[in-house]
Design an enzyme around this catalytic site. Structure first.
Site, PDB file in Angstrom:
ATOM      1  N   CYS A 137       0.799  -1.227   0.000  1.00  0.00           N
ATOM      2  CA  CYS A 137       0.000   0.000   0.000  1.00  0.00           C
ATOM      3  C   CYS A 137       0.831   1.275   0.000  1.00  0.00           C
ATOM      4  O   CYS A 137       0.343   2.328  -0.405  1.00  0.00           O
ATOM      5  CB  CYS A 137      -0.928   0.003   1.208  1.00  0.00           C
ATOM      6  SG  CYS A 137      -2.161  -1.319   1.200  1.00  0.00           S
ATOM      7  N   ASN A 138       2.068   1.206   0.446  1.00  0.00           N
ATOM      8  CA  ASN A 138       2.926   2.393   0.452  1.00  0.00           C
ATOM      9  C   ASN A 138       3.539   2.686  -0.914  1.00  0.00           C
ATOM     10  O   ASN A 138       4.111   3.755  -1.134  1.00  0.00           O
ATOM     11  CB  ASN A 138       4.066   2.234   1.458  1.00  0.00           C
ATOM     12  CG  ASN A 138       4.830   0.931   1.289  1.00  0.00           C
ATOM     13  OD1 ASN A 138       4.402  -0.082   1.834  1.00  0.00           O
ATOM     14  ND2 ASN A 138       5.917   0.928   0.546  1.00  0.00           N
TER      15      ASN A 138
END
Length: 362
Positions: free
Chosen positions: A148-149
């Site tokens: 997700c980063n």
């Protein structure tokens, strides 16, 4: 600190986000509809779904069998869905973005594709160049498996390329067919993942113009990263021998670990800029989940208004993995509340465990 031009540095053209475009699967479901579709009766799992602060998600679900029950997909079928859904979502997001920028596929000189929901070679960059008819001399990069980063990890590379090639257009697209990573095994581990993620893609054009013209969008001033090695296993995507599939795992303590390190990550981002936290007008935080958003908000002293777009994206789409923060950015633009001179912070969190941030200025 990883930076792309210090704030106020006029000696080189600063990369700017000039347009954004998003895409979603046509089918969407409420949390209650999903529970009914998969005939989930366990009260603990139903509670996870219904108390997630998510109302609806766009997903590509397997077809129903003769008994009306959704079929369980093999890992091969999931990977094929990752490819086919990813190409469709990525294509539509890119075309929407280019249209807003007043550009065509032939104008793209650099393409970076981000994905964490499957593996394929060649990657989405090569497939989308073919699908969209991008120039054959287009440089490309695939950022795969970072989680997700990864949208900000990739944006660091895209901004660096744009700064080194003034006037040329770089394009980043986050392609996440999260339903291609679902496992239905009746466990609470899988239920938490299945209750959270949605499918979607988001694209942005980044350009560093050296003609001194007005900014078409916010300038990317600098980036910062903070990894938490002691929490390396807190979010992971690994192989399950029993199921013969990849399976995603989220540690229940993830929200608190991320929140506890958010302040240090922000201090590093702002160090040397002369900016105070109170001078940040816009916050675009990854829609990682209700507890994650609340933990970040409390630890950074943010108001509910500051994270309104983060919360609304989670409510309407679920966690869209690497592209979530760009859906929030699109909503901020539609709101027309950003004024010239405003500063903003982009923030993503994911496996590593990692916090990524970017400082922008309109």
């Amino acid at each position: 600190m990883n930076s792309v031009g210090a704030a106020g540095d006029s000696r080189r053209a600063q990369p700017q986000i000039t347009a954004v475009g998003t895409a979603l699967p046509p089918e969407s479901y409420t949390q209650r509809e999903l529970l009914d579709e998969f005939r989930i009766t366990d009260p603990r799992i139903r509670s996870v779904f219904l108390n997630s602060a998510i109302e609806r998600r766009h997903l590509t679900l397997p077809p129903a069998g003769a008994d009306g029950v959704r079929a369980e997909e093999t890992q091969g079928e999931l990977l094929r869905k990752h490819t086919s859904s990813g190409i469709d979502l990525g294509r539509r997001a890119v075309l929407a973005c280019l249209e807003r920028a007043g550009l065509g596929p032939q104008d793209v000189a650099y393409l970076c594709c981000v994905s964490s929901t499957g593996f394929l070679t060649p990657g989405f960059s090569a497939l989308l160049i073919k699908e969209l008819g991008l120039p054959r001399h287009c440089s490309r990069l695939d950022v795969v498996g970072m989680g997700c980063n990864a949208g900000l990890n990739a944006l660091t590379a895209v901004a660096g390329w744009a700064a080194a090639h003034p006037g040329e257009r770089a394009l980043m697209v986050c392609v996440e067919a999260c339903s291609a990573a679902y496992v239905f095994d009746g466990t609470m581990r899988s239920a938490v993942v299945n209750s959270l993620f949605g499918d979607g893609a988001a694209a942005i054009v980044v350009t560093a113009d050296d003609d001194g013209g007005p900014a078409a969008g916010p300038a990317l001033l600098r980036f910062s990263s903070r990894i938490i090695p002691e929490a390396v296993g807190a979010m992971r995507y690994d192989w399950d021998d029993q199921l013969g599939k990849f399976s995603f795992y989220l540690d229940p303590d993830v929200p608190y670990v991320v929140g506890a390190h958010a302040e240090a990550a922000l201090d590093r981002l702002l160090d040397g800029t002369g900016l105070r936290r109170s001078e940040i007008a816009h916050w675009l935080v990854h829609s990682g989940g209700k507890k994650v958003i609340d933990s970040v908000r409390v630890n950074l002293g943010l108001s509910r208004h500051d994270v309104r777009h983060t919360v609304s994206v989670l409510r309407d789409y679920g966690n869209l993995s690497s592209g979530s923060f760009l859906f929030s950015y699109e909503r901020l633009l539609a709101e027309r509340s950003a004024a010239p001179g405003d500063h903003g912070v982009l923030m993503t969190m994911g496996p590593g465990s990692t916090i990524e941030m970017a400082l922008v200025r309109w």
